[in-house]
Design an enzyme around this catalytic site. Structure first.
Site, short mmCIF file in Angstrom:
data_model
loop_
_atom_site.label_atom_id
_atom_site.label_comp_id
_atom_site.label_asym_id
_atom_site.label_seq_id
_atom_site.Cartn_x
_atom_site.Cartn_y
_atom_site.Cartn_z
N ARG A 95 11.33 3.10 0.11
CA ARG A 95 11.07 2.47 -1.19
C ARG A 95 11.85 3.18 -2.31
O ARG A 95 12.34 2.56 -3.22
CB ARG A 95 9.56 2.57 -1.48
CG ARG A 95 9.06 1.74 -2.62
CD ARG A 95 7.57 2.05 -2.96
NE ARG A 95 6.76 2.43 -1.82
CZ ARG A 95 6.04 1.57 -1.09
NH1 ARG A 95 6.02 0.29 -1.40
NH2 ARG A 95 5.34 2.00 -0.06
N TYR A 96 11.89 4.51 -2.24
CA TYR A 96 12.58 5.31 -3.27
C TYR A 96 13.86 5.88 -2.65
O TYR A 96 13.90 6.14 -1.44
CB TYR A 96 11.68 6.47 -3.72
CG TYR A 96 10.32 6.07 -4.21
CD1 TYR A 96 10.12 5.64 -5.51
CD2 TYR A 96 9.22 6.13 -3.36
CE1 TYR A 96 8.85 5.28 -5.96
CE2 TYR A 96 7.95 5.77 -3.80
CZ TYR A 96 7.77 5.35 -5.11
OH TYR A 96 6.52 4.99 -5.54
N ARG A 99 13.61 9.52 -0.50
CA ARG A 99 12.54 9.83 0.44
C ARG A 99 12.10 8.60 1.21
O ARG A 99 12.24 7.47 0.71
CB ARG A 99 11.34 10.47 -0.26
CG ARG A 99 10.80 9.66 -1.45
CD ARG A 99 10.14 10.61 -2.45
NE ARG A 99 9.53 9.93 -3.58
CZ ARG A 99 10.19 9.58 -4.68
NH1 ARG A 99 11.49 9.79 -4.80
NH2 ARG A 99 9.55 9.00 -5.69
N CYS A 108 -6.32 6.64 13.03
CA CYS A 108 -6.95 7.66 12.17
C CYS A 108 -8.19 8.16 12.89
O CYS A 108 -8.74 7.47 13.75
CB CYS A 108 -7.38 7.06 10.84
SG CYS A 108 -6.03 6.32 9.91
N CYS A 112 -11.50 4.44 6.56
CA CYS A 112 -12.09 4.37 5.22
C CYS A 112 -12.20 2.90 4.82
O CYS A 112 -11.26 2.13 5.03
CB CYS A 112 -11.22 5.14 4.23
SG CYS A 112 -10.78 6.77 4.84
N CYS A 115 -9.34 1.45 2.50
CA CYS A 115 -7.95 1.80 2.81
C CYS A 115 -6.99 0.66 2.46
O CYS A 115 -7.23 -0.49 2.81
CB CYS A 115 -7.85 2.11 4.29
SG CYS A 115 -6.17 2.44 4.82
N ARG A 117 -4.17 0.24 3.74
CA ARG A 117 -3.50 -0.21 4.98
C ARG A 117 -4.54 -0.68 6.00
O ARG A 117 -4.31 -0.62 7.20
CB ARG A 117 -2.65 0.91 5.58
CG ARG A 117 -1.48 1.30 4.73
CD ARG A 117 -0.34 1.96 5.52
NE ARG A 117 0.72 2.32 4.61
CZ ARG A 117 0.98 3.58 4.20
NH1 ARG A 117 0.30 4.58 4.68
NH2 ARG A 117 1.95 3.81 3.35
N ASP A 276 -6.05 0.07 -4.93
CA ASP A 276 -5.11 -1.02 -4.68
C ASP A 276 -5.85 -2.32 -4.42
O ASP A 276 -7.03 -2.32 -4.08
CB ASP A 276 -4.23 -0.66 -3.47
CG ASP A 276 -3.39 0.57 -3.76
OD1 ASP A 276 -2.69 0.55 -4.79
OD2 ASP A 276 -3.45 1.55 -2.99
N ASP A 313 0.03 1.98 -7.93
CA ASP A 313 1.11 1.46 -7.10
C ASP A 313 1.30 0.01 -7.52
O ASP A 313 0.39 -0.82 -7.33
CB ASP A 313 0.72 1.54 -5.61
CG ASP A 313 1.54 2.60 -4.91
OD1 ASP A 313 2.76 2.42 -4.81
OD2 ASP A 313 0.93 3.59 -4.48
N LYS A 320 5.21 3.67 -7.61
CA LYS A 320 4.11 4.21 -8.42
C LYS A 320 4.52 4.33 -9.88
O LYS A 320 5.66 4.66 -10.18
CB LYS A 320 3.76 5.62 -7.93
CG LYS A 320 3.03 5.63 -6.63
CD LYS A 320 2.63 7.04 -6.25
CE LYS A 320 1.95 7.03 -4.89
NZ LYS A 320 2.73 6.38 -3.85
S1 SF4 Z 1 -7.27 5.97 3.93
FE1 SF4 Z 1 -6.56 4.63 5.57
S2 SF4 Z 1 -4.86 5.73 6.53
FE2 SF4 Z 1 -6.04 7.24 5.34
S3 SF4 Z 1 -7.53 8.07 6.79
FE3 SF4 Z 1 -8.55 6.43 5.72
S4 SF4 Z 1 -8.23 4.65 7.06
FE4 SF4 Z 1 -6.74 6.20 7.69
#
Ligand code: SF4
Length: 371
Positions: A95-96, A99, A108, A112, A115, A117, A276, A313, A320
């Site tokens: 994206r940048y 990096r 994971c 969460c 999340c 993603r 997000d 973002d 960002k």
């Molecule tokens: S925020 Fe998303 S990528 Fe990060 S640990 Fe939690 S579930 Fe996994």
């Protein structure tokens, strides 16, 4: 003895597990639907600090599925920060200019509920094969401008030590890559995983940073603090990122206690992310107006060491932008102009703060500013 007490060492991965642990709140059939859409995993470390309820609990809110996750809005998307727009080869987001994000795994130790993603994590099809990882490394090798590789995912520290050591050796051998950064939740979700073997896998002759994702001071249990100390004592600078979440850390006292606890444990607060527009996360959303108030409440009252940069973002993959009263131009109630790092202006419509909402909200539209 309840099942909760009899199976404290198990990672909870299903609604049945949550029922056994006394953590399934709400209609179980609805929770099954949530779990079908968005993966569940709660490690024993986190389970120990979850208050089973019924009073609201900032730890439970982050990890235990809730029926509200099925409520979606037309401004939410499966790829809120535009990873796919900038996918150079599978597993690499560029994206940048200087990096890249390298995502070797989408697994994971904990999932969460907010999340960004969440549509991808836990999906084994997203895991890079050896060939795909080879292609990703070839891409990094052939782009001299890549100064920093950010390992993200998923959680890159779930990789086995041997695989991690091999990957680190490959990155170490690329001359133009000077910095390797890990984004991880592992020290919080599974502190015992920060072992001598893991530290040795990370030990290369390049700058290695770990950015730990931590949202509430209660996540910093004695074993988590000890895990962070092993990283820091092992010579790895540790920073933090926090997601601003309603019901988790959306008060000045919560943020103050978290940032102070991080600094006391030699972790420098780096980012405070505005939430997000991920699908089914509306119940966590905080308005930009509230976020700015909270940041203002920290300034001056809490040490400068404890101040993260509050960032948005920009939806669509524009990167960002720090959120400050100076960087935002309010164009209407809840409507802002924000500038990306290339100087392009994007309209951002805050779903929580729009009194007269237009017929459709796409999150952001962009235009090139007049020069
Ligand atoms: S925020 Fe998303 S990528 Fe990060 S640990 Fe939690 S579930 Fe996994």
């Amino acid at each position: 003895m309840s099942d909760h007490q009899s199976t404290p060492h198990k990672t909870l991965t299903s609604v049945a597990d949550l029922v056994d642990a006394g953590l399934a709140h709400g209609d179980h059939e609805v929770l099954e639907k949530v779990a079908e859409e968005f993966r569940v995993a709660i490690t024993p470390e986190l389970r120990q600090i979850i208050d089973p309820g019924p009073a609201p609990d900032p730890i439970r809110a982050q990890f235990v599925p809730s029926p509200e996750e099925l409520e979606t809005h037309d401004w939410e998307t499966g790829d809120p920060i535009g990873d796919e727009v900038h996918e150079a080869v599978k597993g690499v987001t560029h994206r940048y200019p200087d990096r890249v994000l390298l995502k070797p795994t989408h697994t994971c130790r904990v999932y969460c509920r907010f999340c960004f993603r969440r549509e991808k994590v836990g999906d084994v099809r997203e895991q890079l094969s050896d060939n795909e990882l080879g292609n990703a490394l070839d891409y990094i090798r052939s782009h001299q401008q890549i100064w920093e590789v950010i390992l993200s995912g998923g959680d890159p520290l779930v990789l086995a030590d041997r695989r991690l050591a091999k990957l680190m050796a490959e990155l170490e051998a690329i001359d133009h890559v000077k910095v390797i950064r890990f984004h991880t939740r592992l020290p919080i979700a599974d502190p015992d995983r920060i072992t001598a073997g893991l530290l040795s896998a990370l030990a290369v002759k390049k700058a290695v940073y770990v950015v730990v994702h931590c949202n509430h001071a209660r996540e910093l249990t004695p074993s988590v603090r000890a895990a962070i100390a092993r990283l820091v004592d092992g010579g790895i600078p540790v920073l933090s990122q926090t997601v601003l979440l309603k019901g988790v850390n959306d008060t000045a006292a919560d943020l103050r206690d978290l940032m102070r606890a991080l600094v006391e444990n030699r972790v420098k607060p780096y980012y405070l992310h505005h939430p997000d527009l991920a699908r089914g996360t509306g119940h966590f959303r905080v308005s930009i107006r509230r976020g700015l108030e909270l940041v203002r409440a920290l300034r001056g009252f809490v040490s400068g060491l404890c101040q993260p940069t509050y960032v948005l973002d920009i939806p669509g993959g524009f990167g960002k932008v720090p959120l400050t009263p100076q960087s935002l131009r309010e164009t209407g109630t809840g409507a802002y102009d924000v500038q990306d790092f290339r100087g392009e202006t994007h309209a951002y419509l805050d779903p929580l703060d729009i009194r007269e909402r237009p017929a459709s909200i796409s999150g952001a539209t962009s235009e090139t500013p007049e020069t």
